[in-house]
Write a protein that holds these residues in place. Structure first.
Motif: not given
Ligand code: ATP
Ligand code: MN
Length: 446
Positions: A290-298, A310-317
């Motif tokens: 389990r992981m939150s989106y915020t952790e996943a982005v980090a 490129p990935v940053r907080w707020g974009v769809d994976l």
């Protein structure tokens, strides 16, 4: 003598007993004084070897002319097979030729590309691979019903025609002339979720399992225009309960396929995706991460990977991000939760941070997203605000809001793309090969 399925004969047939089978020749080998026919009826991976002796009255006239693809009825006696790979074979006392083939029969013994097989979707289920896919679909469907029925879920039949612009899950097919007929624009459903919510708020546990349609022009190996979805919905349930159900559900269905489709899975393991059986066994035994989106982005930002998007907080994976997380980072299925509200549907429960919603995606190796779900927003005022923010006409959803006004309760559910699941368990690379009759942009032949 009654006709039997090849599957039952191969498994239970006793040498010395009389049997009769019907099926199609996968191969015909005409040796000196004997013909060997491999007869398949789709009931299992293997065909039954039929030995045709020259005493047959139609031996010279018909049997010797049999070729791959012919339909036959064979009666005779089972004998122990001297060959390896099969326990018994059938010594024919009678062979009736039911259907012959032209010499342009396209399924000769050589291997065909899946692209080519898509052009002959009326014959491709007679091949090893597609035949096995159909059987796995069948067993997985039954396993899905069993899973929910054993837990008291009610199978709710969601409509295919809908006036709702359901959730903006995808582009919809609009029906021509529907306005004259129904009095308003009507479309093919993209999801049975909103109706499943009605079911959950009267029967507590329901699921839908049926076709859904998306007019998105995405020519990928993971998208169809028509696909089957499984959508459980539970009242008095939050996101944790939802994620727990998703995990238990995937493990149960995969476990049943491994158990009941052992021959087919051995074939996929050998010919389609090496090691898939071991991977699936591992998945059945291991707790999902389990992981939150915020952790996943980090994790993605620190991965040092050179992603196309490129990935940053707020974009769809994107699929590449999802696959990195599940394949490289945790090396097992992963449930990502609490996505930014902006990239998710209006009905997902708003967290107290006012930025994220109680959404979850289940990510698996090779596929990426296989399940998308959420706890639903049951607070009327919050829901109304979200609808406005998403530019939706709250009046068109009057009943959806009304449902919350009258005995509203926390509830949650998810959607599993059935063909993604079949891709995942078989290792098939293209989603067009795991549904009998694929519909994709520009293609609706069969
Ligand atoms: P994706 O981002 O992969 O397009 P989605 O976010 O649009 O998926 P949802 O709306 O959450 O997907 O639908 C639930 C599930 O349905 C997905 O997790 C996936 O398994 C499946 N699915 C979605 N779109 C398709 C499609 N076009 N063909 C086949 N399966 C699909
Ligand atoms: Mn989509």
């Amino acid at each position: 003598m009654t006709s039997e399925r090849v599957h039952d004969v191969l498994r239970n047939g006793e040498p010395g007993s009389s049997v009769e089978i019907r099926g199609w020749l996968r191969t015909a080998r005409h040796a000196k004084g004997l013909s060997f026919l491999d007869v398949s009826d789709g009931s299992c991976m293997n065909g039954l070897q039929v030995v045709a002796p020259p005493e047959l009255p139609n031996f010279e006239r018909e049997v010797r002319a049999l070729t791959t693809g012919c339909a036959v009825r064979v009666g005779g006696e089972l004998v122990e097979s001297p060959g390896k790979g099969q326990r018994v074979e059938l010594r024919a006392a009678e062979i009736e030729v039911i259907g012959t083939t032209g010499d342009d029969y396209p399924l000769q013994k050589k291997r065909h590309s899946f692209e080519f097989l898509r052009t002959i979707a009326h014959l491709r289920p007679r091949t090893n691979t597609i035949g096995a896919v159909w059987r796995v679909r069948n067993v997985a469907s039954r396993a899905i019903h069993d899973f929910f029925q054993q837990r008291g879920f009610l199978w709710l039949h969601a409509p295919i025609l809908t006036a709702a612009d359901a959730e903006g899950a995808g582009e919809m097919f609009e029906l021509a002339d529907s306005e004259a007929f129904f009095g308003r624009p009507t479309r093919l459903t993209v999801s049975g979720q909103l109706e499943a919510e009605i079911g959950a708020l009267s029967h507590t546990h329901v699921y839908t399992f049926g076709p859904t349609f998306r007019a998105e022009n995405s020519n990928t190996s993971r998208h169809l225009s028509e696909f089957w979805m499984v959508e459980p919905e539970m009242a008095f349930c939050d996101l944790d309960g939802d994620a727990a159900l998703a995990e238990e559900f995937l493990k149960a269905v995969i476990g049943t396929v491994l158990e009941e489709c052992a021959d087919d899975m051995a074939f996929f393991n050998e010919r389609i995706e090496k090691g898939i059986v071991e991977t699936l066994e591992h998945i059945v035994e291991t707790p999902f991460e389990r992981m939150s989106y915020t952790e996943a982005v980090a994790v993605l930002e620190q991965s040092g990977q050179d992603f196309e998007y490129p990935v940053r907080w707020g974009v769809d994976l994107q699929s590449e991000h999802e696959r990195y997380l599940t394949e490289e980072h945790v090396k097992r299925p992963l449930v990502v939760t609490d996505y930014p509200a902006e990239i998710k549907a209006f009905y997902m429960y708003a967290n107290a941070d006012d930025k994220t919603v109680r959404a979850m995606d289940v990510l698996v190796p090779r596929i990426g997203e296989i399940i998308g779900g959420s706890q639903r927003e049951h607070r009327v005022d919050v829901l109304e605000r979200r609808m406005v923010a998403h530019g939706l006409d709250a009046e068109a959803y009057w009943w959806y809001l009304d449902l919350r006004r009258h005995g509203g309760a926390p509830h949650a559910g998810f959607g599993l793309g059935f063909e993604r699941l079949i891709q995942f368990v078989t290792g098939m690379a293209n989603i067009r090969d795991v549904i009998p009759f694929p519909r994709v942009p520009g293609s609706v032949e069969f």
